[in-house]
Design an enzyme around this catalytic site. Structure first.
Site, PDB file in Angstrom:
ATOM      1  N   HIS A 158       0.882  -1.176   0.000  1.00  0.00           N
ATOM      2  CA  HIS A 158       0.000   0.000   0.000  1.00  0.00           C
ATOM      3  C   HIS A 158       0.918   1.224   0.000  1.00  0.00           C
ATOM      4  O   HIS A 158       2.020   1.170   0.575  1.00  0.00           O
ATOM      5  CB  HIS A 158      -0.832   0.119   1.279  1.00  0.00           C
ATOM      6  N   ASP A 182       2.509   1.983   3.258  1.00  0.00           N
ATOM      7  CA  ASP A 182       3.455   0.999   3.802  1.00  0.00           C
ATOM      8  C   ASP A 182       4.883   1.440   3.503  1.00  0.00           C
ATOM      9  O   ASP A 182       5.794   1.214   4.298  1.00  0.00           O
ATOM     10  CB  ASP A 182       3.270  -0.385   3.157  1.00  0.00           C
TER      11      ASP A 182
HETATM   12  C1  XLS Z   1      -7.605  -6.754   4.335  1.00  0.00           C
HETATM   13  C2  XLS Z   1      -7.108  -6.958   3.000  1.00  0.00           C
HETATM   14  C3  XLS Z   1      -5.928  -6.076   2.601  1.00  0.00           C
HETATM   15  C4  XLS Z   1      -5.793  -6.040   1.108  1.00  0.00           C
HETATM   16  C5  XLS Z   1      -5.007  -4.893   0.579  1.00  0.00           C
HETATM   17  O1  XLS Z   1      -8.322  -7.563   4.906  1.00  0.00           O
HETATM   18  O2  XLS Z   1      -6.766  -8.299   2.838  1.00  0.00           O
HETATM   19  O3  XLS Z   1      -4.748  -6.496   3.220  1.00  0.00           O
HETATM   20  O4  XLS Z   1      -5.229  -7.226   0.632  1.00  0.00           O
HETATM   21  O5  XLS Z   1      -5.556  -3.688   0.913  1.00  0.00           O
END
Ligand code: XLS
Ligand code: NI
Ligand code: NI
Length: 443
Positions: free
Chosen positions: A108, A111
């Site tokens: 993200h 991140d």
């Molecule tokens: C949350 C999601 C997240 C997505 C990316 O539950 O899995 O991690 O994969 O935003």
């Protein structure tokens, strides 16, 4: 094997590159099943899976939960300058990824580098760390499987991002997506993901659901048009999840997403990224979700993890059940693999897993379980009567009146006449236990 990349400082000291040693090995820091060069069903394991490390769980997730703060204290989190701190984290990330021999990573926007409230400053920060990521990718050969924007953590998104009743918030979400798409394009990212973090609602009393879903569709169209105009040729993925953080998430499951993509004319560009734990929360098996997506030609990518059958939230544990995963790999192989995506470990080590080696054990276990499951599934498809037993159940549609029915040639009156002429049907076993034993014979 690629080369291990460290920055000025080695963060995972004492652990070298993880090697394949085979089933005889009792080395906990070696692969027993995942031999990246092994060819299964015409492709290497490396190419089948395109394994990816998720930045958020491995390098940002501190082990915090609703009952306590950080238990993972990261040595890459110490510097005060935002960009310098982000670079340390990236050094740690690429060191880990190359020691694990993972070919891909996912992130993200937030991140990679901390964001504040100033859109222009956030764009500057992301662009700066993207320059550094370019160097790291070039040096290591590691590639970007997908990127995404976090439109759920900041408090401005508490009522949603693109489905927020306030247009001003929607615009902030769009600004973040634009910068994340720019980053994806700059890093030659192969895909871009939309997980609708808070795109849903808590109470219908204050919600216009129809309007919110139309806003979501408009947002996806705008993002797609921008990315295409700027040279992005990869796939867009929607990641379904039924609940958490909102009570009703709009992208509930694969079937719901399929209907949404159809309704809003997004099918050409968007596919589905399925997550195991999200399937569990939706009351489905992962193999069900994968089959729904595969049948629609939308099986794009997988977020690998597992939930906990005794509780109802997204625990994001690493995969470790070869039997269950073998059933998923049957769908995977019969679908001809993933459309553009890979297998991203959207999974985290536990709050009390505090040794540096724990992150390695977790990924080794996950990669080995996938390899084991794929090898078993291939053997089932090649050697057993699994496909034949299933095909035979539908044999009455292969010829005669059954075939004519499939071709749309029979009326309701024709069907009624057939029933009368042929009397009561024979009892035919579904052979479920037989099939379950076939699976276990090969796992
Ligand atoms: C949350 C999601 C997240 C997505 C990316 O539950 O899995 O991690 O994969 O935003
Ligand atoms: Ni996910
Ligand atoms: Ni999840």
């Amino acid at each position: 094997m690629g080369n291990v990349i460290t920055g000025e400082k080695e963060f995972f000291k004492g652990i070298g590159q993880i090697q394949f040693e085979g089933l005889e090995s009792d080395n906990p820091l070696a692969f027993r099943w995942y031999d990246e060069n092994r060819v299964v069903a015409g492709k290497t394991l490396k190419d089948h899976f395109k394994f990816a490390c998720s930045y958020w769980h491995s390098f940002n997730g501190t082990g915090a939960d609703p009952f306590g703060g950080a238990s993972h204290i990261f040595p890459w989190d110490e510097k005060t300058d935002v960009i310098e701190r982000a670079k340390d984290k990236m050094d740690a990330a690429f060191e880990f990824i190359t020691k694990m021999n993972l070919p891909y990573y996912c992130f993200h926007d937030v991140d990679l580098v901390d964001y504040g409230n100033d859109v222009v400053e956030n764009e500057r920060r992301l662009a700066a760390i993207v320059e550094y990521a370019k160097e790291k990718q070039a040096e290591s050969g590691v590639k970007l499987l997908w990127a995404t924007a976090n439109l759920f953590s900041h408090r401005r998104y508490m009522n949603g991002a693109s489905t927020n009743p306030d247009f001003h918030v929607l615009a902030h979400g769009a600004a973040q997506v634009k910068a994340a798409l720019d980053a994806t394009i700059a890093l030659k990212g192969e895909n871009y993901v939309f997980w609708g973090g808070r795109e849903g609602y808590m109470s219908l009393l204050n919600t216009n659901m129809k309007r919110e879903q139309e806003h979501l569709a408009g947002f996806l169209h705008a993002a797609k048009d921008y990315a295409r105009a700027n040279g992005f040729t990869g796939n867009f993925f929607i990641e379904p999840k039924p609940c958490e953080p909102t009570k009703h998430q709009y992208d509930y499951d694969a079937a719901t997403v399929l209907g949404f993509l159809q309704k809003y004319d997004l099918l050409g560009d968007f596919k589905i990224n399925l997550e195991v734990n999200h399937a569990t929360l939706a009351g489905h098996t992962m193999q069900h979700e994968m089959q729904v997506a595969a049948d629609a030609g939308l099986l794009g990518s997988l977020d690998a993890n597992r939930g906990d059958y005794q509780n109802g939230w997204d625990t994001d544990q690493f995969p470790n059940n070869a039997g269950e995963l073998t059933e998923c790999m049957l769908v995977f192989l019969e679908a001809g693999g993933l459309k553009g995506g890979g297998v991203n470990f959207d999974a985290k080590i536990r709050r009390n897993s505090t040794d540096r080696a724990d992150l390695f054990y977790a990924h080794i276990g996950g990669m080995d379980t996938f390899a084991h499951a794929l090898i078993a599934a291939d053997a089932i498809l090649q050697k057993s009567d699994y496909k034949k037993v299933r095909e035979d159940r539908y044999a009455s549609f292969d010829s005669g009146k059954g075939k004519a029915y499939e071709e749309g040639k029979l009326t309701l009156q024709d069907l009624r006449d057939y029933a009368v002429e042929n009397g009561e049907p024979a009892t035919i076993s579904g052979k479920q236990e037989y099939m379950e034993n076939v699976i276990n014979r090969y796992v």
